[in-house]
Design an enzyme around this catalytic site. Structure first.
Site, PDB file in Angstrom:
ATOM      1  N   ASN A   1       0.806  -1.230   0.000  1.00 32.06           N
ATOM      2  CA  ASN A   1       0.000   0.000   0.000  1.00 32.06           C
ATOM      3  C   ASN A   1       0.841   1.283   0.000  1.00 32.06           C
ATOM      4  OD1 ASN A   1      -2.396   1.794   0.869  1.00 32.06           O
ATOM      5  ND2 ASN A   1      -0.943   1.990   2.567  1.00 32.06           N
TER       6      ASN A   1
ATOM      7  N   TYR B   1       4.352   9.599 -10.816  1.00 29.83           N
ATOM      8  CA  TYR B   1       3.327   8.890 -10.036  1.00 29.83           C
ATOM      9  C   TYR B   1       2.461   8.022 -10.943  1.00 29.83           C
ATOM     10  CZ  TYR B   1      -0.631   7.979  -6.922  1.00 29.83           C
ATOM     11  OH  TYR B   1      -1.611   7.362  -6.176  1.00 29.83           O
TER      12      TYR B   1
ATOM     13  N   LYS C   1       2.359   3.895 -11.167  1.00 29.14           N
ATOM     14  CA  LYS C   1       1.152   3.143 -10.826  1.00 29.14           C
ATOM     15  C   LYS C   1       0.678   2.291 -12.013  1.00 29.14           C
ATOM     16  CE  LYS C   1       0.505   4.311  -6.515  1.00 29.14           C
ATOM     17  NZ  LYS C   1       0.496   3.307  -5.436  1.00 29.14           N
TER      18      LYS C   1
HETATM   19  N1  LIG Z   1      -5.717   9.006  -1.489  1.00 23.37           N
HETATM   20  C1  LIG Z   1      -5.989   8.869  -2.774  1.00 23.37           C
HETATM   21  O1  LIG Z   1      -6.766   9.645  -3.344  1.00 23.37           O
HETATM   22  C2  LIG Z   1      -5.370   7.733  -3.557  1.00 23.37           C
HETATM   23  C3  LIG Z   1      -5.859   7.470  -4.829  1.00 23.37           C
HETATM   24  C4  LIG Z   1      -5.308   6.427  -5.557  1.00 23.37           C
HETATM   25  C5  LIG Z   1      -4.289   5.652  -5.031  1.00 23.37           C
HETATM   26  N2  LIG Z   1      -3.825   5.923  -3.765  1.00 23.37           N
HETATM   27  C6  LIG Z   1      -2.742   5.072  -3.259  1.00 23.37           C
HETATM   28  O2  LIG Z   1      -3.106   4.543  -2.003  1.00 23.37           O
HETATM   29  C7  LIG Z   1      -1.918   4.219  -1.277  1.00 23.37           C
HETATM   30  C8  LIG Z   1      -2.044   4.755   0.147  1.00 23.37           C
HETATM   31  O3  LIG Z   1      -2.007   6.170   0.110  1.00 23.37           O
HETATM   32  P1  LIG Z   1      -2.953   7.092   1.012  1.00 23.37           P
HETATM   33  O4  LIG Z   1      -3.869   7.778   0.112  1.00 23.37           O
HETATM   34  O5  LIG Z   1      -3.489   6.302   2.143  1.00 23.37           O
HETATM   35  O6  LIG Z   1      -1.895   8.176   1.492  1.00 23.37           O
HETATM   36  P2  LIG Z   1      -1.223   8.490   2.898  1.00 23.37           P
HETATM   37  O7  LIG Z   1      -0.204   9.527   2.611  1.00 23.37           O
HETATM   38  O8  LIG Z   1      -2.281   8.775   3.900  1.00 23.37           O
HETATM   39  O9  LIG Z   1      -0.516   7.125   3.316  1.00 23.37           O
HETATM   40  C9  LIG Z   1       0.666   6.670   2.723  1.00 23.37           C
HETATM   41  C10 LIG Z   1       1.521   6.010   3.796  1.00 23.37           C
HETATM   42  O10 LIG Z   1       2.686   5.468   3.175  1.00 23.37           O
HETATM   43  C11 LIG Z   1       3.808   5.748   3.998  1.00 23.37           C
HETATM   44  N3  LIG Z   1       5.035   5.732   3.214  1.00 23.37           N
HETATM   45  C12 LIG Z   1       5.469   6.665   2.311  1.00 23.37           C
HETATM   46  N4  LIG Z   1       6.653   6.304   1.807  1.00 23.37           N
HETATM   47  C13 LIG Z   1       6.979   5.111   2.390  1.00 23.37           C
HETATM   48  C14 LIG Z   1       8.085   4.241   2.277  1.00 23.37           C
HETATM   49  N5  LIG Z   1       9.119   4.529   1.488  1.00 23.37           N
HETATM   50  N6  LIG Z   1       8.086   3.098   3.018  1.00 23.37           N
HETATM   51  C15 LIG Z   1       7.053   2.812   3.852  1.00 23.37           C
HETATM   52  N7  LIG Z   1       5.989   3.625   4.012  1.00 23.37           N
HETATM   53  C16 LIG Z   1       5.956   4.749   3.295  1.00 23.37           C
HETATM   54  C17 LIG Z   1       3.511   7.121   4.588  1.00 23.37           C
HETATM   55  O11 LIG Z   1       4.291   7.393   5.739  1.00 23.37           O
HETATM   56  C18 LIG Z   1       2.014   7.009   4.858  1.00 23.37           C
HETATM   57  O12 LIG Z   1       1.763   6.511   6.150  1.00 23.37           O
HETATM   58  C19 LIG Z   1      -0.755   4.808  -2.071  1.00 23.37           C
HETATM   59  O13 LIG Z   1      -0.117   3.787  -2.799  1.00 23.37           O
HETATM   60  C20 LIG Z   1      -1.438   5.790  -2.993  1.00 23.37           C
HETATM   61  O14 LIG Z   1      -0.712   6.016  -4.167  1.00 23.37           O
HETATM   62  C21 LIG Z   1      -4.348   6.936  -3.020  1.00 23.37           C
END
Ligand SMILES: NC(=O)c1ccc[n+]([C@@H]2O[C@H](COP(=O)([O-])OP(=O)(O)OC[C@H]3O[C@@H](n4cnc5c(N)ncnc54)[C@H](O)[C@@H]3O)[C@@H](O)[C@H]2O)c1
Length: 255
Positions: A85, A153, A157
């Protein structure tokens, strides 16, 4: 509700957003969970509150992945679920992107996901009763319709989507009962979007207004789909993509 009792899971990026919601959901469905993150304070707090274990790990540290997996297998005797994730955005277009931005984004979003799958499969092959497990990789709707302002990004993905297919096909052909699927979240109320809102006030409302459901996703809604893919409810589902985007990708851009 999927029954995950007796299963052992690892969730990366557990300190916030979708990762935190996933740790909570898998625990409430009965799994033992190891959460990892680079944010030690928040990651440990999320895990402690629900009697999950926490280990600090940067997913791009590929050499450390076997040790992370061993933390789960040594404690609980098996590994059934890995949720890749952790992810980062970079907010640079093709004209602005530097090699450093590109490498950091790819190291976390795709190399970390690859290394997680590789280490997890090695452990899942050794599960008592034979090779079995569920790998769940988190992509994005940005891998289906690109963001002009974030080339690293959305392309990383996109790579996650095809990585999942390759892993799924390999495991199926090798005769392992190890499935690999992609979750494709749409705009979700998490840290990534809150950071972007700080840089661009009004962004969240604007994004929500473009959703056919006229709102952002709650991370718990994404976690529910992850729990389903992690469960034994869908044994023939591998190499697949599950959209959790409120029909954002289903609607014609003109309507
Ligand atoms: N929020 C959105 O709108 C959205 C949409 C599509 C995809 N995503 C994807 O969902 C996933 C989760 O993101 P989110 O939205 O919960 O964001 P978020 O920023 O709340 O959580 C991401 C987490 O990843 C951790 N992280 C970052 N780099 C890291 C590393 N090198 N090693 C370990 N941990 C690390 C951060 O500390 C954070 O806790 C991501 O892959 C993101 O790309 C999110």
């Amino acid at each position: 509700m999927p029954d995950l009792s007796g299963k052992v899971a690892i969730v990366t990026g557990c300190a916030s957003g979708i990762g935190a919601a996933t740790v909570r959901r898998l625990r409430s469905d009965g799994a033992d969970v190891l959460g990892t993150d680079i944010n030690e304070a928040d990651g440990a707090a999320v895990c402690q509150a629900i009697r999950a274990r926490f280990v600090r790990h940067n997913v791009s540290d590929t050499a450390a992945w076997p040790e992370i997996v061993a933390q789960a297998t040594q404690r609980w005797g098996r590994l059934d679920i890995l949720v890749n994730n952790a992810g980062v955005v970079s907010q640079a277009s093709i004209e602005d992107v530097t090699d450093e931005i590109w490498d950091r984004t790819y190291d976390i979003n795709i190399k970390g996901t690859m290394a997680g799958c590789r280490a997890a499969i090695a452990a899942m092959k050794a599960n008592p009763g034979g090779a079995s497990g569920a790998l769940i990789n988190i992509a994005s709707t940005s891998a289906m319709a690109a963001l002009p302002g974030d080339v690293a990004y959305c392309s990383s993905k996109g790579a996650v989507r095809v990585l999942t297919q390759s892993v799924a096909a390999h495991c199926a052909k090798a005769g392992y009962a190890i499935r690999c699927n992609t979750i494709v979240p749409g705009a979700t109320e998490t840290g990534i979007l809150n950071d972007a809102e700080e840089a661009m006030p009004g962004l969240k409302a604007a994004v929500a207004a473009t959703s056919p459901m006229n709102r952002l996703a709650d991370p718990a809604e994404t976690a529910a789909a992850i729990a389903f893919l992690a469960s034994d409810e869908c044994p023939y589902m591998t190499g697949a993509e599950m959209l959790v985007d409120g029909a954002m990708m289903a609607v014609h851009p003109g309507f």
